[in-house]
Scaffold this active site. Structure first.
Site, short mmCIF file in Angstrom:
data_model
loop_
_atom_site.label_atom_id
_atom_site.label_comp_id
_atom_site.label_asym_id
_atom_site.label_seq_id
_atom_site.Cartn_x
_atom_site.Cartn_y
_atom_site.Cartn_z
N GLN A 107 0.84 -1.21 0.00
CA GLN A 107 0.00 0.00 0.00
C GLN A 107 0.87 1.25 0.00
O GLN A 107 0.37 2.36 -0.12
CB GLN A 107 -0.86 0.03 1.27
CG GLN A 107 -1.81 -1.13 1.38
CD GLN A 107 -2.21 -1.38 2.83
OE1 GLN A 107 -3.11 -0.74 3.35
NE2 GLN A 107 -1.55 -2.30 3.48
N ASN A 108 2.18 1.06 0.19
CA ASN A 108 3.07 2.20 0.33
C ASN A 108 3.37 2.85 -1.02
O ASN A 108 3.57 2.15 -2.01
CB ASN A 108 4.37 1.77 1.01
CG ASN A 108 4.11 1.18 2.39
OD1 ASN A 108 3.10 1.48 3.00
ND2 ASN A 108 5.00 0.33 2.86
N HIS A 125 -1.60 1.23 -4.37
CA HIS A 125 -1.96 2.65 -4.23
C HIS A 125 -1.08 3.55 -5.10
O HIS A 125 -1.06 4.76 -4.90
CB HIS A 125 -1.87 3.10 -2.76
CG HIS A 125 -2.94 2.50 -1.90
ND1 HIS A 125 -2.89 2.51 -0.52
CD2 HIS A 125 -4.10 1.86 -2.21
CE1 HIS A 125 -3.96 1.90 -0.04
NE2 HIS A 125 -4.71 1.50 -1.05
N THR A 197 -2.42 -2.73 9.10
CA THR A 197 -3.58 -3.02 9.94
C THR A 197 -4.67 -3.72 9.15
O THR A 197 -5.67 -4.14 9.70
CB THR A 197 -4.15 -1.71 10.54
OG1 THR A 197 -4.32 -0.77 9.47
CG2 THR A 197 -3.21 -1.13 11.58
#
Ligand code: ZN
Length: 257
Positions: A107-108, A125, A197
């Site tokens: 996601q980074n 992303h 998370t």
């Protein structure tokens, strides 16, 4: 306890030929990068200077309406990322790719997995390292945003650029989703979730799917997450510390055999 879980995870990694690592802000936190939210986050529990929540400032709707507002925060985020180097966890994952089929779903947007040498990286992303012109379509790859005007303009046509990142409320890139599906269908021997998370369904789902298919699943995260209850092995520690311990064990094993 720490030794036990380290041995277990190292054993799983050693045995696996095809591994999917799913990573989030927690892995980059070990490179000193702030997360947007969460512990130590850049916008933790406060509104941005414009008085709006960060999700609104960094939304596709805001970019369409007032791109200079979105750009000012993208530039601020990039400034915090600039100069950060991959840490032991990024490097370990890249090193495993030498003799295993390793895919990273991240996601980074900081580009640190690629900087560490990982090649099969699905940036769900997007990435701050790539910019595209909204008018002429020219794509530009950059190391960082140093010296950028605000908002940055295309060097071919002079119109505004946008970074190739997924803003809040926008669709995920179809090519990234297709690549993820292909890896899941192609078969995996291990799924390791590191430093996320897993609040986004598309980040948690591969873990659920893997579990349902009988693929061993591991979570490395200091705190409980959305997938903690469903993984085979939970390791409550930071990414760099865990992956360092895993690689030490794998090297020791290689020397001993
Ligand atoms: Zn252009």
């Amino acid at each position: 306890m720490t030794h036990e879980i380290a041995d277990t995870v190292a054993g799983r990694v050693r045995e696996a030929r095809r591994i999917l690592f799913i990573t989030g802000a927690g892995i980059s936190a070990d490179s000193g990068l702030p997360t947007y939210r969460g512990t130590g986050g850049l916008y933790n529990g406060r509104l941005t200077e414009s008085g709006l929540p960060i999700e609104e400032v960094l939304s596709g709707e805001m970019f369409a309406r007032a791109p200079e507002v979105t750009w000012s925060y993208l530039l601020e985020i990039e400034r915090h990322c600039r100069g950060a180097a991959p840490n032991a966890a990024h490097r370990a994952i890249a090193e495993l790719e030498r003799d295993k089929a390793v895919t990273v779903l991240t996601q980074n947007i900081d580009g640190l997995h690629r900087a560490a040498g990982s090649r099969d990286v699905i940036e769900i992303h997007g990435t701050l390292n790539r910019l595209c012109c909204l008018s002429c379509g020219k794509v530009r790859t950059v190391e960082d945003f140093a010296g950028f005007e605000q908002p940055p303009a295309c060097d071919a046509c002079g119109r505004m650029l946008r970074p190739d990142v997924v803003l809040f409320g926008e669709m995920l890139p179809p090519a990234a989703l297709a690549a993820l599906e292909a890896r899941l269908l192609g078969g995996l021997d291990l799924i390791v979730s590191v430093g996320t998370t897993s609040v986004f369904p598309y980040i948690a789902e591969p873990v659920y799917v893997g579990r349902a298919c009988g693929i061993p699943t591991v979570e490395i995260n200091p705190e409980e997450t959305c997938v903690s209850a469903c993984v085979d092995h939970v390791w409550r520690t930071g990414a760099a510390q865990a992956m360092t311990a895993v690689m030490q064990r794998i090297r020791q094993q290689a020397l001993g055999s």
